[in-house]
Design an enzyme around this catalytic site. Structure first.
Site, short mmCIF file in Angstrom:
data_model
loop_
_atom_site.label_atom_id
_atom_site.label_comp_id
_atom_site.label_asym_id
_atom_site.label_seq_id
_atom_site.Cartn_x
_atom_site.Cartn_y
_atom_site.Cartn_z
N HIS A 89 26.72 -29.51 -35.89
CA HIS A 89 25.30 -29.57 -35.54
C HIS A 89 24.48 -29.67 -36.81
O HIS A 89 24.42 -28.74 -37.61
CB HIS A 89 24.89 -28.31 -34.75
CG HIS A 89 25.57 -28.19 -33.42
ND1 HIS A 89 25.71 -26.99 -32.76
CD2 HIS A 89 26.16 -29.13 -32.62
CE1 HIS A 89 26.34 -27.20 -31.62
NE2 HIS A 89 26.63 -28.48 -31.52
N ASP A 91 28.14 -24.40 -27.04
CA ASP A 91 28.52 -25.81 -27.06
C ASP A 91 30.01 -25.95 -27.39
O ASP A 91 30.50 -25.36 -28.35
CB ASP A 91 27.68 -26.58 -28.10
CG ASP A 91 27.93 -28.07 -28.03
OD1 ASP A 91 28.13 -28.59 -26.91
OD2 ASP A 91 27.92 -28.72 -29.09
N SER A 151 29.09 -25.21 -35.75
CA SER A 151 27.63 -25.18 -35.85
C SER A 151 27.20 -24.25 -36.99
O SER A 151 27.54 -24.49 -38.14
CB SER A 151 27.02 -24.75 -34.51
OG SER A 151 25.61 -24.84 -34.55
N THR A 152 26.47 -23.16 -36.67
CA THR A 152 25.94 -22.27 -37.69
C THR A 152 27.07 -21.72 -38.57
O THR A 152 28.03 -21.16 -38.08
CB THR A 152 25.20 -21.09 -37.04
OG1 THR A 152 24.31 -21.58 -36.05
CG2 THR A 152 24.44 -20.29 -38.09
N MET A 165 26.38 -20.63 -33.05
CA MET A 165 25.63 -19.90 -32.04
C MET A 165 25.59 -20.68 -30.73
O MET A 165 25.56 -21.91 -30.74
CB MET A 165 24.21 -19.63 -32.53
CG MET A 165 23.39 -18.72 -31.65
SD MET A 165 21.85 -18.19 -32.43
CE MET A 165 22.48 -17.06 -33.66
#
Length: 372
Positions: free
Chosen positions: A218, A314, A191-192, A311
């Site tokens: 994401h 997930d 993700s991030t 973050m």
């Protein structure tokens, strides 16, 4: 809630729209631990304001007169400026292509421009923007000697909590029900910090790898095709945005489309992927948990699950299932993560068999895929 710390992350906003500058400033100033230190109406003004305001991070529009976002990033690179830059991007196809160009030029991440009338869209964009600003701005601000609050303090201040399960105080252990098998598929959740992390890992993958890979990054709808195409240019393996029914071919990497979950099905002659728009999981679609759950069910001990910077949580729960089934599992280590969130939860839940730095992630994937 205010973060108790002596320093804040200073954000410089550059956009030719006064309305957008005002909107982004309000989003920034409402978030804990960050504040707007100034604004600029185009890249030329931005160049002049950087030495005066000394920002910790920049929010940059793409389409601007005199000096646009791409031109500023080229200037930044030529002048060895290392202040992180978050792009403000349109969701149009041209916008997604230029956004990927900006990432190639050194922007660390991007956020889509918020709609002025859609409240839910504005809330989603605001949350993502402030997460990115805190995560990347914290790294740069601390290099300058600032004392910035911890990620956990930021999450508490933002009232972002783990969703259903309490994180154990100490690392738990997952007992596999069978031994490792030969790896037939690799599943990655990220993700991030993901766009640049994958840009570092993928070029180092061995061209001899025959194991198909699936990736949940994401990312908003409308950007994943251009993202996959940009990775395909630098990776020795084929990288493409997944489509319904795509084959899991040897040496192919499939990126889950924005706003679609991705799952796998093993058929008599081949394995294929499915994409769907079932409800978000952990607040995300695509979700790493959905991918990991499918892979664990279909491949059991013959898969490799990898959880990387991001973050939240997930992917953590279902990475446990991959390990329980006897699959191999890796987690990015804390030091090399932009945000040690998803890998941290997975590690604490006992899902991560081995922690690996970003620098060594490709080597570890190559070793596991080529040696068994």
């Amino acid at each position: 809630m205010i973060i108790e710390t002596s320093d804040t992350i200073d954000v410089l906003i550059c956009d030719d729209s006064a309305l957008m500058r005002n909107l982004i400033s309000k989003i920034v100033d409402a978030a804990p631990g960050i504040k707007t230190c100034g604004t600029a109406m185009n890249g030329k003004f931005l160049v002049n304001k950087i030495p005066l305001l000394k920002p910790d991070i920049i929010v940059l529009d793409i389409e601007m007169p005199e000096m646009n976002g791409v031109e500023f990033l080229k200037w930044r690179k030529e002048n060895n400026i290392d202040i992180p830059v978050i792009m403000l991007s349109s969701i149009a196809k041209a916008g997604s292509a230029i956004t990927m160009q900006c990432l190639e030029l050194g922007a660390v991440d991007f956020v889509t421009k918020p709609g002025s009338t859609d409240t839910s869209d504005l809330t989603t964009v605001s949350k993502r923007l402030t997460e990115l600003l805190f995560s990347y701005g914290k790294l740069y601000a601390e290099k300058k000697g600032k004392r910035i609050a911890s990620q956990d303090s930021y999450l508490k201040a933002m009232k972002v909590h783990y969703e259903t399960e309490v994180l154990p105080a100490e690392k738990t252990d997952v007992k596999p029900i069978r031994e490792h098998g030969k790896i037939e598929v690799v599943a990655i959740g990220i993700s991030t910090g993901g766009p640049n992390a994958l840009r570092e890992v993928f070029p180092k993958l061995s061209p001899d790898i025959k194991t198909p890979m699936l990736v949940v990054q994401h990312m908003p709808k409308g950007f994943t095709k251009e993202f996959a195409d940009s990775l395909n240019k630098i990776c020795p393996l084929e990288v493409k945005e997944a489509q319904e029914g795509d084959l899991l071919k040897p040496g192919r990497i499939l990126i889950a489309p924005g706003d679609y979950h991705i799952t796998v099905e093993k058929m008599p002659l081949a394995s294929i992927c499915h994409i769907n728009q079932e409800p978000p999981c952990n607040g995300h679609r695509p979700s790493a948990d959905i991918l990991f759950k499918s892979v664990a069910s279909v491949y059991e001990n013959k898969c490799l699950g990898i959880i990387m910077t991001g973050m939240g949580r997930d992917g953590a729960k279902e990475l446990c299932e991959i390990r329980k089934q006897g699959g191999w599992t890796l987690g990015q280590d804390e030091k090399s993560c932009i945000v040690y969130g998803m890998p941290k939860v997975a590690f604490q839940l006992g899902a991560v068999e081995k922690q690996v730095s970003l620098e060594n992630m490709a080597d570890e994937i190559n070793r596991l895929c080529l040696s068994n």
